[in-house]
Design a protein around this motif. Structure first.
Motif, mmCIF file in Angstrom:
data_model
loop_
_atom_site.group_PDB
_atom_site.id
_atom_site.type_symbol
_atom_site.label_atom_id
_atom_site.label_comp_id
_atom_site.label_asym_id
_atom_site.label_seq_id
_atom_site.Cartn_x
_atom_site.Cartn_y
_atom_site.Cartn_z
ATOM 1 N N ALA A 74 0.806 -1.215 0.000
ATOM 2 C CA ALA A 74 0.000 0.000 0.000
ATOM 3 C C ALA A 74 0.842 1.270 0.000
ATOM 4 C CB ALA A 74 -0.919 0.009 1.224
ATOM 5 N N MET A 75 2.170 1.140 -0.024
ATOM 6 C CA MET A 75 3.019 2.324 0.070
ATOM 7 C C MET A 75 3.989 2.403 -1.103
ATOM 8 S SD MET A 75 5.679 1.142 3.102
ATOM 9 C CE MET A 75 6.686 2.614 3.001
ATOM 10 N N THR A 76 4.456 3.598 -1.380
ATOM 11 C CA THR A 76 5.480 3.825 -2.399
ATOM 12 C C THR A 76 6.584 4.704 -1.802
ATOM 13 O OG1 THR A 76 4.270 5.751 -3.247
ATOM 14 C CG2 THR A 76 3.914 3.632 -4.357
ATOM 15 N N LEU A 77 7.819 4.409 -2.166
ATOM 16 C CA LEU A 77 8.971 5.161 -1.700
ATOM 17 C C LEU A 77 9.547 5.972 -2.850
ATOM 18 C CD1 LEU A 77 10.783 2.413 0.421
ATOM 19 C CD2 LEU A 77 9.657 4.444 1.322
ATOM 20 N N SER A 78 10.169 7.088 -2.540
ATOM 21 C CA SER A 78 10.816 7.908 -3.561
ATOM 22 C C SER A 78 12.108 8.486 -3.007
ATOM 23 C CB SER A 78 9.891 9.046 -4.017
ATOM 24 O OG SER A 78 9.624 9.934 -2.939
ATOM 25 N N LEU A 79 13.057 8.698 -3.915
ATOM 26 C CA LEU A 79 14.345 9.293 -3.577
ATOM 27 C C LEU A 79 14.541 10.515 -4.449
ATOM 28 C CD1 LEU A 79 17.175 9.248 -2.225
ATOM 29 C CD2 LEU A 79 17.912 7.703 -4.052
ATOM 30 N N TYR A 128 7.775 8.703 1.590
ATOM 31 C CA TYR A 128 6.856 7.617 1.275
ATOM 32 C C TYR A 128 5.428 8.154 1.227
ATOM 33 C CZ TYR A 128 5.145 7.248 6.114
ATOM 34 O OH TYR A 128 4.555 7.500 7.325
ATOM 35 N N LYS A 129 4.632 7.476 0.416
ATOM 36 C CA LYS A 129 3.205 7.759 0.349
ATOM 37 C C LYS A 129 2.469 6.452 0.594
ATOM 38 C CE LYS A 129 3.545 11.569 -2.986
ATOM 39 N NZ LYS A 129 3.128 12.062 -4.328
ATOM 40 N N LEU A 136 -0.603 2.962 7.936
ATOM 41 C CA LEU A 136 0.251 1.780 8.023
ATOM 42 C C LEU A 136 0.122 1.150 9.406
ATOM 43 C CD1 LEU A 136 3.444 3.189 6.240
ATOM 44 C CD2 LEU A 136 1.507 1.965 5.246
ATOM 45 N N PHE A 137 -0.004 -0.193 9.425
ATOM 46 C CA PHE A 137 -0.218 -0.902 10.684
ATOM 47 C C PHE A 137 1.075 -1.432 11.289
ATOM 48 C CE2 PHE A 137 -4.224 -1.781 8.238
ATOM 49 C CZ PHE A 137 -5.020 -0.889 8.940
ATOM 50 N N SER A 138 2.007 -1.843 10.455
ATOM 51 C CA SER A 138 3.145 -2.593 10.967
ATOM 52 C C SER A 138 4.502 -1.960 10.673
ATOM 53 C CB SER A 138 3.116 -4.024 10.393
ATOM 54 O OG SER A 138 4.163 -4.796 10.919
ATOM 55 N N VAL A 139 4.639 -1.239 9.567
ATOM 56 C CA VAL A 139 5.943 -0.701 9.175
ATOM 57 C C VAL A 139 6.402 0.369 10.159
ATOM 58 C CG1 VAL A 139 7.192 0.584 7.424
ATOM 59 C CG2 VAL A 139 5.593 -1.192 6.743
ATOM 60 N N LEU A 180 10.084 5.717 9.901
ATOM 61 C CA LEU A 180 8.940 6.347 9.250
ATOM 62 C C LEU A 180 8.085 7.048 10.308
ATOM 63 C CD1 LEU A 180 7.844 3.638 6.653
ATOM 64 C CD2 LEU A 180 9.465 5.506 6.407
ATOM 65 N N SER A 181 7.846 8.326 10.071
ATOM 66 C CA SER A 181 7.096 9.126 11.034
ATOM 67 C C SER A 181 5.932 9.796 10.330
ATOM 68 C CB SER A 181 8.012 10.181 11.661
ATOM 69 O OG SER A 181 8.442 11.103 10.676
ATOM 70 N N SER A 182 5.222 10.625 11.083
ATOM 71 C CA SER A 182 4.076 11.336 10.509
ATOM 72 C C SER A 182 4.505 12.346 9.451
ATOM 73 C CB SER A 182 3.309 12.052 11.623
ATOM 74 O OG SER A 182 4.172 12.951 12.322
#
Length: 391
Positions: A51-56, A74-75, A80-83, A109-111
């Motif tokens: 359900a997520m995507t990462l970008s650099l 990340y979007k 997110l429940f576990s990451v 990963l934070s808010s």
């Protein structure tokens, strides 16, 4: 993460002891739940990754020895429940100097949904930054799952600039001759197509002949003629080695900073010219008629790997692979003059500049008619940021 794992195994040990002395169904249920917790965390982790995507991301350009900020964001389509964190290895490759370094990262990963990582490039050139081995960790630190994505970006790191002043009374020697044309000379005049050939690395996309490409199933490039004539060529012969010896990377980076300055100084002195360097078996050249052209040429040079050994540009010139007969040449190299320089014909007005690792001040010698050699110590260049060349 380690504390979570220690607490987890301690809790299992406590439940096992209690179950041994007090065999109750509720204790057995707690034990089974604890054993199933890592499996549940892994399932939720894989659902979060889907359900997520990462970008650099990084700035398009930066400066050498200046902090370069990388933004890893990340979007997610849902909460997110576990990451809890992302781990990766950043591979930072300098295409100009053929170097590569790696850095391992763990990012919580934070808010804020993004994290900034800084590194300071100590060499100019085009940096290709890629993230490999990307994986996410669950909140308990039990599981890690790979993220199927490719993260990469490119950054042009510009060298420190120098200020070169050209002193000359021969400015007229390099001005284009009125009404003259360079016959069968390849260049950038789009009014006339010179020839068609296969695409090579470094060619501009706008030169691709798309209709022929679609028919021939390979990239075909238009190569145009150039109606402008220049009597002066500036030959940049910058390589990783000089006379078989490795050149210090700091010396290289500082010397490259003088490339734009030298062409810009020639333009200011009224000397438009062709600037050129060698990439593999090709001559990369561009007409320099303005300071903007000089800046664009440096930008181009930073995109190509440096040659292994200096002197190759001289060899190309002597072999006639640079097609026009130039009356004047400004030759720029590093560390020491190559032996091939002595073979340049006497009828070519040669001004050669070398940036050395010596101490002292610039030294000008004239070993033969129409030849001027200028040695510039890199320490002087770093300290003064400017010097004069008398042509």
């Amino acid at each position: 993460m380690i504390r979570h794992k220690v607490s987890y195994f301690l809790s299992i040990a406590v439940v096992l002891v209690l179950l041994f002395f007090f065999p109750k169904p509720i204790l057995l249920a707690v034990l089974l739940l604890e054993i199933a917790l890592p499996l549940l965390a892994l399932i939720l982790l894989r659902m979060d990754i889907a359900a997520m995507t990462l970008s650099l991301q990084a700035p398009v350009t930066s400066n050498v020895n200046a902090p370069l900020a990388l933004d890893i964001a990340y979007k997610a389509k849902r909460p997110l429940f576990s990451v809890s964190a992302v781990e990766m290895t950043l591979e930072m490759q300098n295409l100009l100097f053929h170097t590569q370094e790696e850095r391992w990262l763990r990012i919580g990963l934070s808010s804020r949904k993004s994290s900034h990582v800084e590194f300071t490039p100590d060499m100019c050139g085009e940096w290709f930054i890629r993230a490999s081995g990307v994986q996410c960790l669950d909140v308990f630190g039990f599981c890690a799952a790979a993220v199927p994505c490719e993260l990469f970006c490119r950054v042009k790191v510009m060298p420190e600039q120098n200020d070169i002043t050209i002193m000359t009374d021969q400015a007229s020697r390099a001005k284009p001759e009125v009404g003259s044309f360079r016959v069968y000379q390849k260049g950038n005049d789009t009014a006339e197509v010179f020839e068609l050939r296969e695409y090579q690395e470094g060619d501009e996309l706008k030169a691709i002949h798309w209709k022929l490409t679609s028919k021939m199933d390979r990239l075909i490039v238009r190569e145009y003629s150039d109606s402008t004539r220049y009597d002066t060529i500036v030959l940049y012969d910058i390589a990783l080695k000089a006379n078989g010896e490795d050149v210090d990377k700091t010396l290289l980076s500082t010397s490259i900073g003088a490339v734009e300055s030298l062409s810009r100084a020639l333009v200011r002195a009224g000397i438009p010219h062709m600037a050129a360097f060698v990439f593999q078996s090709r001559i990369i050249s561009a007409p320099i008629a303005s300071e903007a052209d000089a800046a664009e040429f440096l930008y181009t040079l930073l995109s190509y790997p440096l040659a292994e050994n200096s002197g190759i540009a001289c060899q190309f010139f002597l072999a006639g692979q640079i097609q026009q007969n130039y009356e004047s040449m400004v030759y720029f190299t590093i560390h020491s003059f190559p032996k091939e320089l002595a073979l340049i014909p006497a009828d070519v007005n040669l001004d050669a500049v070398v940036v050395t690792d010596k101490d002292g001040v610039p030294v000008v010698t004239q070993p033969a008619r129409a030849k001027v050699l200028v040695e510039v110590p890199v320490t002087y260049l770093r300290k003064n940021r400017s010097f004069r060349i008398i042509l």
